[in-house]
Write a protein that holds these residues in place. Sequence first.
Motif, short mmCIF file in Angstrom:
data_model
loop_
_atom_site.label_atom_id
_atom_site.label_comp_id
_atom_site.label_asym_id
_atom_site.label_seq_id
_atom_site.Cartn_x
_atom_site.Cartn_y
_atom_site.Cartn_z
N SER A 5 12.86 7.94 -3.44
CA SER A 5 13.69 7.29 -2.41
C SER A 5 12.96 6.13 -1.73
N LYS A 6 11.64 6.08 -1.88
CA LYS A 6 10.86 5.02 -1.24
C LYS A 6 10.62 3.82 -2.16
N ILE A 7 11.13 3.89 -3.39
CA ILE A 7 10.98 2.80 -4.35
C ILE A 7 11.98 1.70 -4.03
N LEU A 48 -2.01 10.33 -2.42
CA LEU A 48 -1.47 11.63 -1.98
C LEU A 48 -2.57 12.68 -1.89
N TYR A 49 -3.57 12.59 -2.77
CA TYR A 49 -4.70 13.52 -2.72
C TYR A 49 -5.43 13.40 -1.38
N TYR A 50 -5.54 12.16 -0.89
CA TYR A 50 -6.19 11.94 0.41
C TYR A 50 -5.20 12.04 1.57
N LYS A 51 -3.98 12.51 1.25
CA LYS A 51 -2.94 12.72 2.27
C LYS A 51 -2.52 11.42 2.95
N TRP A 52 -2.54 10.31 2.21
CA TRP A 52 -2.02 9.05 2.72
C TRP A 52 -0.49 9.12 2.67
N ASP A 53 0.14 8.62 3.71
CA ASP A 53 1.60 8.63 3.78
C ASP A 53 2.16 7.34 3.15
N ILE A 54 3.08 7.50 2.21
CA ILE A 54 3.67 6.34 1.54
C ILE A 54 4.82 5.78 2.37
N ASN A 55 4.73 4.50 2.68
CA ASN A 55 5.82 3.81 3.38
C ASN A 55 6.89 3.39 2.38
N LYS A 56 6.48 2.60 1.38
CA LYS A 56 7.41 2.19 0.32
C LYS A 56 6.63 1.72 -0.89
N ILE A 57 7.34 1.71 -2.03
CA ILE A 57 6.76 1.24 -3.29
C ILE A 57 7.63 0.10 -3.78
N VAL A 59 8.60 -2.67 -6.45
CA VAL A 59 8.46 -2.95 -7.87
C VAL A 59 8.60 -4.44 -8.12
N LEU A 60 7.55 -5.04 -8.70
CA LEU A 60 7.51 -6.46 -9.03
C LEU A 60 7.37 -6.63 -10.54
N PRO A 61 7.62 -7.82 -11.08
CA PRO A 61 7.50 -8.01 -12.53
C PRO A 61 6.09 -7.80 -13.07
N PHE A 62 5.07 -8.12 -12.27
CA PHE A 62 3.69 -8.05 -12.74
C PHE A 62 2.96 -6.83 -12.19
N GLY A 63 3.65 -5.97 -11.47
CA GLY A 63 3.02 -4.78 -10.91
C GLY A 63 3.84 -4.20 -9.79
N CYS A 64 3.37 -3.10 -9.25
CA CYS A 64 4.01 -2.49 -8.08
C CYS A 64 3.09 -2.66 -6.88
N LEU A 65 3.65 -2.55 -5.71
CA LEU A 65 2.87 -2.63 -4.48
C LEU A 65 3.21 -1.42 -3.63
N THR A 66 2.30 -0.45 -3.62
CA THR A 66 2.50 0.74 -2.80
C THR A 66 1.92 0.49 -1.42
N ILE A 67 2.78 0.57 -0.42
CA ILE A 67 2.36 0.33 0.97
C ILE A 67 2.22 1.68 1.66
N PHE A 68 0.98 1.99 2.03
CA PHE A 68 0.70 3.26 2.71
C PHE A 68 0.67 3.06 4.22
N ASN A 69 1.00 4.13 4.94
CA ASN A 69 0.90 4.10 6.41
C ASN A 69 -0.45 4.66 6.86
N ASN A 70 -1.51 4.22 6.21
CA ASN A 70 -2.84 4.73 6.54
C ASN A 70 -3.51 3.86 7.60
N LEU A 71 -4.59 4.37 8.15
CA LEU A 71 -5.34 3.62 9.15
C LEU A 71 -6.07 2.44 8.51
N VAL A 72 -6.25 1.37 9.27
CA VAL A 72 -7.10 0.26 8.83
C VAL A 72 -8.53 0.76 8.70
N ASN A 73 -8.91 1.70 9.57
CA ASN A 73 -10.27 2.24 9.60
C ASN A 73 -10.48 3.43 8.67
#
Length: 237
Positions: A5-7, A48-57, A59-73
Amino acid sequence: MKIISKIKIHPFFYFFTLVCLFNGLFKDYIYITFIVLFHELGHILVGLYYKWDINKIVVLPFGCLTIFNNLVNVKLKEEFLVTIAGPILQLFLFFINNSKFLYYNKILLIFNLIPIIPLDGSKIIHILLNKIISFKKSELISIIISFIMIFYLFMASNSLMSYLIILLLLKKVIETILMHKYIFYKFLLERYIYKLPFKKVKKVKKISKMKREYRHLFYLENKYYTEKEILTKMFDK
């Protein structure tokens, strides 16, 4: 199902689909799409192993961009492993015995390692820079490197599709520039709000000199102040 649903499909991917179908490149389209999604699976699984929360994925022609809701730090080791997981998983595709599939796999792997925001190559460079210089400076250098590489790609390109990809990359770099101040304040705000488990201590005189994975002691007017004291004064104001 929650991840599916996040794709989000980028409009440029639809254009890429139409170009492939009108030119009779259906098999090529399937190869590229499969490689792109398989590569992104590496990032997602380790995230997901590090329990990062996925905001959205995206899909682009040359790759995907998974945006996580993780800390900058977030720990640099975690970020590094999430970043290289995609290229490493993609290496397993070289065991497939199909010359055209292997050709696309090689091209996409090399392309993704070019140090241009938001490609994995730029993320790796950014992580390495954060090991040796301040967070703010590492952001700026990553942007400069991206512009240099975009210029090089532009000079070497000779097709409409490649120019469109360059334009899309340029848009991402410009977005990063516009977000630079926000990202830096997010970096500071996280340190103000959360008790981050950093043991190494670094003495600095300016906030712009702060590094990831360090606690800081500020030397101002012949007196030492903790990072918390400086940030409290800053954000309370």
